[in-house]
Scaffold this active site. Structure first.
Site, PDB file in Angstrom:
ATOM      1  N   TRP A 169       0.822  -1.215   0.000  1.00  0.00           N
ATOM      2  CA  TRP A 169       0.000   0.000   0.000  1.00  0.00           C
ATOM      3  C   TRP A 169       0.852   1.258   0.000  1.00  0.00           C
ATOM      4  CZ3 TRP A 169      -4.473  -0.495  -1.964  1.00  0.00           C
ATOM      5  CH2 TRP A 169      -5.159  -1.709  -1.826  1.00  0.00           C
ATOM      6  N   ASP A 193      -1.361   6.427   6.486  1.00  0.00           N
ATOM      7  CA  ASP A 193      -2.462   5.588   6.014  1.00  0.00           C
ATOM      8  C   ASP A 193      -2.696   4.546   7.105  1.00  0.00           C
ATOM      9  OD1 ASP A 193      -4.188   3.809   4.882  1.00  0.00           O
ATOM     10  OD2 ASP A 193      -2.894   3.238   3.207  1.00  0.00           O
ATOM     11  N   LYS A 224     -12.524  -1.800   7.415  1.00  0.00           N
ATOM     12  CA  LYS A 224     -11.841  -2.840   8.193  1.00  0.00           C
ATOM     13  C   LYS A 224     -12.274  -2.747   9.661  1.00  0.00           C
ATOM     14  CE  LYS A 224      -8.708  -2.211   4.593  1.00  0.00           C
ATOM     15  NZ  LYS A 224      -8.574  -3.510   3.978  1.00  0.00           N
TER      16      LYS A 224
HETATM   17  N1  PMP Z   1      -4.409   1.266   2.339  1.00  0.00           N
HETATM   18  C1  PMP Z   1      -4.445   0.127   3.053  1.00  0.00           C
HETATM   19  C2  PMP Z   1      -3.463  -0.094   4.157  1.00  0.00           C
HETATM   20  C3  PMP Z   1      -5.422  -0.833   2.739  1.00  0.00           C
HETATM   21  O1  PMP Z   1      -5.457  -1.979   3.417  1.00  0.00           O
HETATM   22  C4  PMP Z   1      -6.343  -0.575   1.695  1.00  0.00           C
HETATM   23  C5  PMP Z   1      -7.444  -1.541   1.332  1.00  0.00           C
HETATM   24  N2  PMP Z   1      -7.209  -2.855   1.502  1.00  0.00           N
HETATM   25  C6  PMP Z   1      -6.230   0.629   0.988  1.00  0.00           C
HETATM   26  C7  PMP Z   1      -5.256   1.522   1.350  1.00  0.00           C
HETATM   27  C8  PMP Z   1      -7.160   0.950  -0.147  1.00  0.00           C
HETATM   28  O2  PMP Z   1      -8.408   1.280   0.326  1.00  0.00           O
HETATM   29  P1  PMP Z   1      -9.609   1.645  -0.657  1.00  0.00           P
HETATM   30  O3  PMP Z   1     -10.001   0.390  -1.348  1.00  0.00           O
HETATM   31  O4  PMP Z   1     -10.661   2.163   0.280  1.00  0.00           O
HETATM   32  O5  PMP Z   1      -9.120   2.695  -1.578  1.00  0.00           O
END
Ligand code: PMP
Length: 364
Positions: free
Chosen positions: A104, A174, A198
């Protein structure tokens, strides 16, 4: 009613049963309103009370002081990958530092690069993203616009045990997969953002906590929907927000306060749950291999491997038979992954730990 199974999905993830029951009970008519939460105007008094309560609960739980704004946005965490640099990097003439501890964080820096200069302050690639950096290994620019981290890498199961020291440079985080799972020293953060799906609610809403001085960095000509300042001025109501998701954030934050009395006990509970799985792994004598190094193992996502892919398939089948589902690892890394967010009851984790022990004894 169809029986519920234990859902180890990384997200959208399991929600507290009590919250689902409450939402179900009040779905047709909110008490005292007589209309479903799905049918009320985002500018109505009942919804104003809902969004204000959601914000106030988050402030209470996370200890967010008045010099921060709490925003409820759309576009998921991935929109924040670009919105943060658009607002606080673009036009500053500075560079932004990224600490890369997994998938991520890598996505985040790629998006940030569309808005300005970025620099990798540390990259965990050499050890296949299995740890977080030691303070001494960080190459931080003292004049950076900000430092970005991913507090919990959902795919690798790697979590920062504490925040890196960034001095006067704002920390942007994040926290999608560990928000509300443990207390945070909010004053260390410039921005902390998280998609809700989550720990905090269903998909559709993204929580952004931002320090007031950073609102001023955004250029005045940013599009309204992408400007933190304009969204903050409108109290997240520039347009129609995801009303149902915000309502669920309210219910979930109330559940945390009611059941755990705050984030200290929430963290204790999460430590206990993760401990059961890591213990089962340790006691398996090498049958299971955890991806993350011991000092930065995630309390939220336990990513592990079995000796062979064939055994992994057999393990997943055995788990499903016991009502333990969505344990497949992410397609990019394979193996298995148990996501055990706040709403996963300890009973679900106990069942999984039992299976892991039995399975390793039978197949070692
Ligand atoms: N950052 C992290 C740490 C994640 O776990 C996720 C989703 N699994 C995201 C960003 C992306 O999130 P979204 O699908 O809401 O854009």
């Amino acid at each position: 009613m169809e029986e519920r199974v234990y859902n180890f999905s990384p997200g959208p993830a399991m929600l507290p049963l009590a919250v689902l029951e409450e939402a179900q009970r009040d779905l047709l008519a909110l008490p005292g309103v007589g209309i479903s939460v799905l049918e009320i105007s985002h500018r109505s008094k009942p919804f104003t009370e809902i969004i204000e309560a959601a914000e106030s609960n988050l402030r209470k739980l996370m200890g967010i002081s008045q010099n921060y704004k709490v925003l409820f946005l759309q576009g998921g965490a991935q929109l924040q990958f670009v919105m943060a640099p658009m607002n606080i990097l673009r036009g500053t003439g500075k560079s932004a530092d990224y600490i890369l501890t997994g998938t991520w964080g890598k996505k985040a820096i790629k998006e940030a690069a569309t808005q300005g200069k970025t620099s990798v302050a540390w990259d965990g690639e050499a050890t296949n993203y299995n740890c977080v950096p030691a303070e001494a290994d960080l190459k931080l620019d003292p004049h950076a616009a900000y430092v970005h981290i991913t507090s919990n890498e959902t795919i690798q199961g790697v979590q920062f045990p504490s925040e890196p020291q960034t001095g006067d440079v704002p920390l942007v985080c994040d926290s999608s997969s560990d928000l509300l799972s443990r207390p945070v020293p909010i004053e260390k953060y410039g921005i902390i953002y998280a998609c809700a799906q989550k720990n905090a609610g269903p998909s559709g809403v993204t929580i952004v906590v931002i320090r007031d001085d950073l609102l001023e960095r955004g250029a005045d000509d940013l599009p309204t929907m992408l400007s933190y300042k304009k969204l903050a001025e409108a109290k997240s109501l520039v347009n129609t927000p995801p009303t149902f998701a915000i309502y669920m954030v309210k219910l979930i934050t109330e559940w945390i306060m009611r059941e755990f009395d705050g984030l200290e006990k929430m963290q204790e509970h999460n430590r206990k749950k993760a401990g059961l799985l890591y213990d089962a792994i340790e006691k398996s004598g090498g049958f299971y291999q955890v991806h993350a190094a011991p000092q930065c193992r995630s309390l939220m996502n336990v990513a592990f491997r079995l000796p062979e892919a064939e055994l992994e398939g057999k393990f997943l089948d055995g788990a499903a038979e016991r009502g333990l589902v969505s344990l497949e690892g992410h397609r990019s890394v394979g193996g298995c992954r148990a996501s055990i967010y706040n709403a996963m009851p300890i009973e679900g984790v106990q069942k999984l730990a039992e299976l892991m022990t039995e399975f390793s004894q039978a197949n070692a």
